[in-house]
Structures are given as structure tokens and as C-alpha cells.
Design an enzyme around this catalytic site. Sequence first.
Site, PDB file in Angstrom:
ATOM      1  N   GLY A 299       2.506   2.051  10.824  1.00  0.00           N
ATOM      2  CA  GLY A 299       3.506   3.108  10.683  1.00  0.00           C
ATOM      3  C   GLY A 299       4.222   3.479  11.971  1.00  0.00           C
ATOM      4  O   GLY A 299       4.903   4.501  12.044  1.00  0.00           O
TER       5      GLY A 299
ATOM      6  N   GLU B 103      -5.561  -4.926  10.532  1.00  0.00           N
ATOM      7  CA  GLU B 103      -4.491  -3.961  10.785  1.00  0.00           C
ATOM      8  C   GLU B 103      -4.762  -3.197  12.081  1.00  0.00           C
ATOM      9  O   GLU B 103      -5.509  -2.200  12.075  1.00  0.00           O
ATOM     10  CB  GLU B 103      -4.403  -2.953   9.634  1.00  0.00           C
ATOM     11  CG  GLU B 103      -4.138  -3.566   8.285  1.00  0.00           C
ATOM     12  CD  GLU B 103      -3.587  -2.542   7.300  1.00  0.00           C
ATOM     13  OE1 GLU B 103      -2.473  -2.743   6.825  1.00  0.00           O
ATOM     14  OE2 GLU B 103      -4.264  -1.532   7.055  1.00  0.00           O
TER      15      GLU B 103
ATOM     16  N   ASN C  53       0.876  -1.172   0.000  1.00  0.00           N
ATOM     17  CA  ASN C  53       0.000   0.000   0.000  1.00  0.00           C
ATOM     18  C   ASN C  53       0.915   1.224   0.000  1.00  0.00           C
ATOM     19  O   ASN C  53       1.484   1.562   1.029  1.00  0.00           O
ATOM     20  CB  ASN C  53      -0.884  -0.044   1.260  1.00  0.00           C
ATOM     21  CG  ASN C  53      -1.705   1.225   1.431  1.00  0.00           C
ATOM     22  OD1 ASN C  53      -1.777   2.057   0.532  1.00  0.00           O
ATOM     23  ND2 ASN C  53      -2.329   1.367   2.601  1.00  0.00           N
TER      24      ASN C  53
HETATM   25  P1  PGA Z   1       2.752   0.137   7.629  1.00  0.00           P
HETATM   26  O1  PGA Z   1       1.288   0.411   7.020  1.00  0.00           O
HETATM   27  O2  PGA Z   1       3.257  -1.131   7.008  1.00  0.00           O
HETATM   28  O3  PGA Z   1       3.564   1.341   7.212  1.00  0.00           O
HETATM   29  O4  PGA Z   1       2.591   0.019   9.099  1.00  0.00           O
HETATM   30  C1  PGA Z   1       0.390  -0.647   6.796  1.00  0.00           C
HETATM   31  C2  PGA Z   1      -0.901  -0.122   6.219  1.00  0.00           C
HETATM   32  O5  PGA Z   1      -1.355   0.961   6.625  1.00  0.00           O
HETATM   33  O6  PGA Z   1      -1.510  -0.762   5.343  1.00  0.00           O
END
Ligand code: PGA
Length: 248
Positions: free
Chosen positions: A172, A166, A9
Site C-alpha cells: 500500500g 509480501e 485482496n
Molecule cells: P497492495 O496490497 O497491493 O495494496 O500493496 C497487497 C496486500 O496487502 O496483499
Amino acid sequence: MRKPIIAGNWKMNKTIDQGISFVNEIKEKIAGTDAEVVLCPPATMLAQLKQAATGTGVKIGAQNMHQAEDGAFTGEISAAMLSDLKIDYVIIGHSERRQYFNETDQGVNEKVLKALETGITPILCCGETLEEREAGNTNEVVKKQVLAGLEGVPAEKAATVVIAYEPIWAIGTGKTATSEDANTVISFIRESVDAVYGKEVSEAVRIQYGGSVKPSNVKTLMAETDIDGALVGGASLDPESFLGLLDF
Ligand code: PGA
């Protein structure tokens, strides 16, 4: 046997040239992976990326779409427009959309129905906040999001939907749920799908984990019984790192 699905993503990152170079860099190196490989770039490059990816095995997904057929929705993109580009997947109800763009379970459900009706596979996102987890409400929250998202979806279509669990506190932030914790919630999501649709559907549905997945933790996550893939933000932006995600 569920085919693992690793999806990048890209969120609001990359220009068209950067996106195309990325595909060119990974396309020969993904041969032999067991996973289905998906890239979800910004809408500006969906057409070019789809073209660059054709014949490579890389599938392309959008990050969002509008649920209406067409009409006065300035700035929005419809399912028919994605279908026009032969887009394979669409992320629906990502927590950033829920948080910053006020997406509700009802709107998410309408988008899921519209995507399926148009022949695009939804990646339906769910996940709890840190407060909800600490209050012991994780299961209740994700079950509500998933079942609301699937409301009215017939069994044969429900089996094709990809669900992404998630936890919001892990997105993040560098904090990953432990693989056991992620697997426990994902098993619970599968049981919730089972309660509505039965075993055939719940055993077919692929459920990804997302939230700070990186090449260094993907193996442990993928070794769990119920985790069928990953939805990855930060670690999907660099080709080397993305390829590392396929090595599980
Ligand atoms: P991340 O984001 O891998 O940067 O934690 C995952 C997402 O929001 O799909």
C-alpha cells in the site's frame, strides 16, 4: 509447470452490490488468461460472490479464518463455515492481521493446518519490515514465517499451499521491491521449502509476490523465474485495473 495465480485482496472494501458488479464486469474478459483468478472479498459477501462466480472460472478466497473447529469466539468464522460456502482459498497470516490483530506464527500454523484439513487452500503470507530488511534479516524472517506456518503439514498437502511473499514496506505504499529482489527472496523461500520437503514439493509450490503490484509492473515481476503470481490489494479494486493484472 506451475500455474500462475493472481489474487485480489479487497481488504475492508466494497458492498455486496459492488462485488457482484465487479464479477459481472470481469467474467467474460478473463477467458484466455493463463492465470488462475482469485478474488478475496470481505466475509459479508463470500456467499453471494461465490454464487456470482460459479461457472466463470473466478475462484473465491476468504481473507482470514479462525483455527478452532467451533465455539465461543465472537466475531470469528471457522474453516467449516468457509467450506459450507465452497470457498476455494483463504489468506492466512497477512501482515495486517499479524500487525493489528496480533497473529503469531503459531496461530498462523494452526490456521494453515485447519484450512488444509477442511479442504481449503491456504495463501500463507510472509514478509519483512523495513527495519528487518535494512538490518539484512529478510531471509531469516521469511524463512522462519514460512517454515513455522508449514509445521506439521505433510508433503502432499504442502505442495498445494500458495505462499505470498509480501514485504511489509511495499504494501500500500507504492514502493515495489524490484523484480530481481522479489525473485531473490522468493527463490530463497523455495530453497527453504526444498530443504524440508525436497524438490518435488518445492517445485510445485506456487509463490506469489505482493506489495504495490499494478498493471504497470506486473509483467516485469511475472517474467522472473520464481514468481508465480501476485497478491494484490489497491490495484485489485477496480475491474479495469484487475484485468490489467492478468495481462502479463
Ligand atoms: P497492495 O496490497 O497491493 O495494496 O500493496 C497487497 C496486500 O496487502 O496483499
